[in-house]
Design a protein around this motif. Structure first.
Motif, PDB file in Angstrom:
ATOM      1  N   ASP A 115       0.855  -1.184   0.000  1.00  0.00           N
ATOM      2  CA  ASP A 115       0.000   0.000   0.000  1.00  0.00           C
ATOM      3  C   ASP A 115       0.893   1.237   0.000  1.00  0.00           C
ATOM      4  O   ASP A 115       1.600   1.517   0.968  1.00  0.00           O
ATOM      5  CB  ASP A 115      -0.921   0.004   1.222  1.00  0.00           C
ATOM      6  CG  ASP A 115      -1.955   1.114   1.169  1.00  0.00           C
ATOM      7  OD1 ASP A 115      -1.744   2.116   0.448  1.00  0.00           O
ATOM      8  OD2 ASP A 115      -2.980   0.994   1.858  1.00  0.00           O
ATOM      9  N   THR A 116       0.847   1.975  -1.089  1.00  0.00           N
ATOM     10  CA  THR A 116       1.711   3.147  -1.273  1.00  0.00           C
ATOM     11  C   THR A 116       0.992   4.465  -0.968  1.00  0.00           C
ATOM     12  O   THR A 116       1.547   5.534  -1.232  1.00  0.00           O
ATOM     13  CB  THR A 116       2.248   3.194  -2.714  1.00  0.00           C
ATOM     14  OG1 THR A 116       1.147   3.417  -3.610  1.00  0.00           O
ATOM     15  CG2 THR A 116       2.988   1.912  -3.064  1.00  0.00           C
ATOM     16  N   THR A 117      -0.200   4.376  -0.405  1.00  0.00           N
ATOM     17  CA  THR A 117      -1.014   5.576  -0.187  1.00  0.00           C
ATOM     18  C   THR A 117      -0.230   6.691   0.490  1.00  0.00           C
ATOM     19  O   THR A 117      -0.272   7.845   0.056  1.00  0.00           O
ATOM     20  CB  THR A 117      -2.267   5.240   0.648  1.00  0.00           C
ATOM     21  OG1 THR A 117      -3.038   4.263  -0.062  1.00  0.00           O
ATOM     22  CG2 THR A 117      -3.114   6.473   0.907  1.00  0.00           C
ATOM     23  N   ASN A 118       0.493   6.377   1.552  1.00  0.00           N
ATOM     24  CA  ASN A 118       1.198   7.394   2.332  1.00  0.00           C
ATOM     25  C   ASN A 118       2.709   7.293   2.190  1.00  0.00           C
ATOM     26  O   ASN A 118       3.447   7.773   3.052  1.00  0.00           O
ATOM     27  CB  ASN A 118       0.802   7.279   3.812  1.00  0.00           C
ATOM     28  CG  ASN A 118      -0.673   7.534   4.012  1.00  0.00           C
ATOM     29  OD1 ASN A 118      -1.207   8.544   3.573  1.00  0.00           O
ATOM     30  ND2 ASN A 118      -1.343   6.589   4.649  1.00  0.00           N
ATOM     31  N   MET A 119       3.168   6.688   1.107  1.00  0.00           N
ATOM     32  CA  MET A 119       4.598   6.490   0.905  1.00  0.00           C
ATOM     33  C   MET A 119       5.145   7.440  -0.147  1.00  0.00           C
ATOM     34  O   MET A 119       4.461   7.766  -1.117  1.00  0.00           O
ATOM     35  CB  MET A 119       4.870   5.042   0.476  1.00  0.00           C
ATOM     36  CG  MET A 119       4.470   4.013   1.519  1.00  0.00           C
ATOM     37  SD  MET A 119       4.669   2.318   0.918  1.00  0.00           S
ATOM     38  CE  MET A 119       6.449   2.166   0.959  1.00  0.00           C
TER      39      MET A 119
END
Length: 147
Positions: A118-122
């Motif tokens: 999950d790259t949402t906040n990366m």
């Protein structure tokens, strides 16, 4: 060796079906693997196990591993819309299709044997580091090629 399916197919190539295209790409991966160089394919639709596991050239690989980069729908749509427009396509429909495909991974990852990141906040750098670690854990010369 890192491969991206759009860049390894000559422009003059035309394929009669998606399966024919997938066989072509996997055959190129097979050819790379014969040199004991683990191929890593970056792609979209081919990366769905259903599109790989039944292919003739799949038999040449001891293992196949799947990693899907996912994120929240609104984040993905914003990221896609921030890119330059794609020529020859209905741009907004493509965004909707990509978000739908993103959700398919989230819904079916466990059932299909796909690891999710999950790259949402990366940041891009954090994502690259996590992908590199995943590759280090999954890709070795020993699990590359079967005669």
């Amino acid at each position: 060796m890192f491969l991206e399916d759009d860049s390894i197919v000559p422009d003059e190539c035309e394929f009669s079906s998606e399966e024919t295209f997938n066989e072509y790409v996997l055959r190129l991966c097979r050819d790379v693997a014969q040199s004991n160089v683990p191929p890593v394919l970056f792609t979209t639709g081919l990366g769905v196990p259903e599109n790989v596991e039944g292919l003739v050239n799949r038999r040449y690989f001891a293992d196949s591993h799947y990693l899907a980069l996912v994120c929240d729908d609104d984040v993905q749509a914003d990221r896609l819309r921030a890119r330059p427009r794609w020529e020859g396509s209905d741009y907004w429909a493509d965004v909707d299709k990509q978000v739908e495909f993103n959700n398919w991974f989230k819904d079916y990852a466990v059932e299909e044997g796909i690891d999710l990141l999950d790259t949402t906040n990366m940041t891009i750098e954090e994502t690259a580091t996590d992908v590199a670690q995943w590759l280090a854990n999954h890709v070795t010369e020993q699990n590359t090629y079967c005669d």
